[in-house]
Motif scaffolding. Structure first.
Motif, mmCIF file in Angstrom:
data_model
loop_
_atom_site.group_PDB
_atom_site.id
_atom_site.type_symbol
_atom_site.label_atom_id
_atom_site.label_comp_id
_atom_site.label_asym_id
_atom_site.label_seq_id
_atom_site.Cartn_x
_atom_site.Cartn_y
_atom_site.Cartn_z
ATOM 1 N N TYR A 57 25.417 0.196 1.611
ATOM 2 C CA TYR A 57 25.804 1.230 0.635
ATOM 3 C C TYR A 57 26.757 2.240 1.261
ATOM 4 O O TYR A 57 27.715 2.677 0.620
ATOM 5 C CB TYR A 57 24.558 1.911 0.045
ATOM 6 C CG TYR A 57 23.846 1.016 -0.941
ATOM 7 C CD1 TYR A 57 24.291 0.899 -2.257
ATOM 8 C CD2 TYR A 57 22.754 0.248 -0.554
ATOM 9 C CE1 TYR A 57 23.661 0.047 -3.160
ATOM 10 C CE2 TYR A 57 22.117 -0.600 -1.435
ATOM 11 C CZ TYR A 57 22.577 -0.697 -2.737
ATOM 12 O OH TYR A 57 21.955 -1.549 -3.628
ATOM 13 N N GLY B 299 14.125 -2.911 -5.749
ATOM 14 C CA GLY B 299 15.438 -3.278 -5.204
ATOM 15 C C GLY B 299 16.520 -2.963 -6.222
ATOM 16 O O GLY B 299 17.441 -3.749 -6.444
ATOM 17 N N ASP C 154 13.926 1.419 -4.112
ATOM 18 C CA ASP C 154 14.856 0.770 -3.186
ATOM 19 C C ASP C 154 14.561 1.277 -1.778
ATOM 20 O O ASP C 154 13.854 2.268 -1.595
ATOM 21 C CB ASP C 154 16.313 1.064 -3.564
ATOM 22 C CG ASP C 154 17.251 -0.034 -3.066
ATOM 23 O OD1 ASP C 154 17.610 -0.925 -3.859
ATOM 24 O OD2 ASP C 154 17.611 -0.009 -1.872
ATOM 25 N N GLN D 269 16.634 -8.378 -10.695
ATOM 26 C CA GLN D 269 18.043 -8.771 -10.622
ATOM 27 C C GLN D 269 18.521 -8.614 -9.186
ATOM 28 O O GLN D 269 18.504 -7.502 -8.635
ATOM 29 C CB GLN D 269 18.927 -7.919 -11.532
ATOM 30 C CG GLN D 269 20.413 -8.308 -11.392
ATOM 31 C CD GLN D 269 21.329 -7.601 -12.355
ATOM 32 O OE1 GLN D 269 21.610 -8.134 -13.414
ATOM 33 N NE2 GLN D 269 21.764 -6.413 -11.998
HETATM 34 C C1 LIG Z 1 21.515 -7.335 -3.512
HETATM 35 S S1 LIG Z 1 20.972 -5.678 -3.727
HETATM 36 C C2 LIG Z 1 20.688 -5.605 -5.481
HETATM 37 C C3 LIG Z 1 20.650 -4.221 -6.079
HETATM 38 C C4 LIG Z 1 20.475 -4.185 -7.588
HETATM 39 N N1 LIG Z 1 19.298 -4.923 -8.014
HETATM 40 C C5 LIG Z 1 21.690 -4.696 -8.306
HETATM 41 O O1 LIG Z 1 21.590 -5.684 -9.023
HETATM 42 O O2 LIG Z 1 22.748 -4.081 -8.142
HETATM 43 C C6 LIG Z 1 19.306 -5.763 -3.083
HETATM 44 C C7 LIG Z 1 18.651 -4.431 -3.069
HETATM 45 O O3 LIG Z 1 17.298 -4.571 -2.670
HETATM 46 C C8 LIG Z 1 16.973 -3.524 -1.783
HETATM 47 N N2 LIG Z 1 15.848 -4.018 -0.960
HETATM 48 C C9 LIG Z 1 15.860 -5.053 -0.102
HETATM 49 N N3 LIG Z 1 14.642 -5.256 0.418
HETATM 50 C C10 LIG Z 1 13.829 -4.325 -0.128
HETATM 51 C C11 LIG Z 1 12.439 -4.031 0.003
HETATM 52 N N4 LIG Z 1 11.643 -4.758 0.802
HETATM 53 N N5 LIG Z 1 11.932 -3.004 -0.707
HETATM 54 C C12 LIG Z 1 12.732 -2.289 -1.533
HETATM 55 N N6 LIG Z 1 14.045 -2.521 -1.709
HETATM 56 C C13 LIG Z 1 14.592 -3.535 -1.011
HETATM 57 C C14 LIG Z 1 18.244 -3.247 -1.030
HETATM 58 O O4 LIG Z 1 18.291 -1.964 -0.473
HETATM 59 C C15 LIG Z 1 19.299 -3.460 -2.113
HETATM 60 O O5 LIG Z 1 19.608 -2.280 -2.807
#
Ligand SMILES: C[S@@+](CC[C@H](N)C(=O)[O-])C[C@H]1O[C@@H](n2cnc3c(N)ncnc32)[C@H](O)[C@@H]1O
Length: 193
Positions: free
Chosen positions: A12, A45, A67, A106
């Motif tokens: 980010y 996430g 997140d 998603q």
């Molecule tokens: C590929 S991005 C997708 C973000 C959002 N869902 C979108 O569609 O734009 C994956 C997200 O999951 C978060 N993430 C990854 N592992 C996580 C965890 N164990 N707990 C919470 N968030 C997590 C990351 O910080 C990131 O923002």
């Protein structure tokens, strides 16, 4: 490479967010709008959470965004300043506790190390009320060592969720955004009553 909070926050900070569509995802908001505005909704996430913004503005007040990235949260709050900051949780999904009617997916499943996939399904069960649903989009491209995003197939998703959830649907997504058309499934699974 460890897919931890530092990894994601750096994405980010550096704006290397190729997954970020910049607006509410039609499959998610079309589905979520089937629920009453008092539904308890979790988006784990959530990233920049355009769907969260849309739901909030439609009056869905029992909404929790989650997140690992502080930067994603501060970008979100700069865009949606009236959203309660304490409803955007920073932390690890796998340590989160709560009870939800619906959880929206998603590009979270595909962002996790694939060896976490059973933990994902089990923790979703922990977080849903009996009869609650997990729904959203899952990619349709082969799972390899390369990722994130890590791929998957309808067969894998079916095998992952069956036995734990009642599978309502796993089907080609008809209202994907144009760049993802034909490359994702819409799925809805229900925790047994
Ligand atoms: C590929 S991005 C997708 C973000 C959002 N869902 C979108 O569609 O734009 C994956 C997200 O999951 C978060 N993430 C990854 N592992 C996580 C965890 N164990 N707990 C919470 N968030 C997590 C990351 O910080 C990131 O923002």
């Amino acid at each position: 490479m460890e897919l931890n909070a530092q990894y994601w926050d750096k994405r980010y900070v550096e704006k290397t967010w190729g997954w970020d569509i910049g607006y509410p995802s039609p499959p998610l908001i079309d589905y979520a709008s089937l629920y009453d505005t008092d539904a308890r909704i979790l988006i784990p996430g959530c990233g920049h959470a355009y769907e969260g913004e849309w739901l909030w503005k439609k009056g869905y007040s029992n909404l929790i965004l989650m997140d690992m990235s502080e930067t994603a949260k501060s970008n979100f709050l700069a865009r949606v300043p009236d959203f309660p900051a304490d409803q955007f949780l920073i932390g690890d999904f796998f340590k989160h506790e709560g009870e939800y009617d619906v959880i929206l997916e998603q590009t979270f499943y595909c962002a996790l190390n694939p060896d976490m996939r059973d933990d994902y399904a089990n923790h979703m069960l922990n977080l849903l009320r009996p009869g609650g649903r997990l729904a959203g989009v899952l990619f349709d491209f082969p799972l390899t060592e390369k990722g994130p995003p890590f791929g998957g197939s309808a067969e894998e998703y079916q095998a992952r969720f069956e036995g734990k959830f009642q599978i309502i649907k796993i089907q080609p997504c008809y209202n994907s955004i144009e760049p993802r058309a034909g490359k994702e499934f819409f799925f809805e699974v229900k925790k047994p009553d």
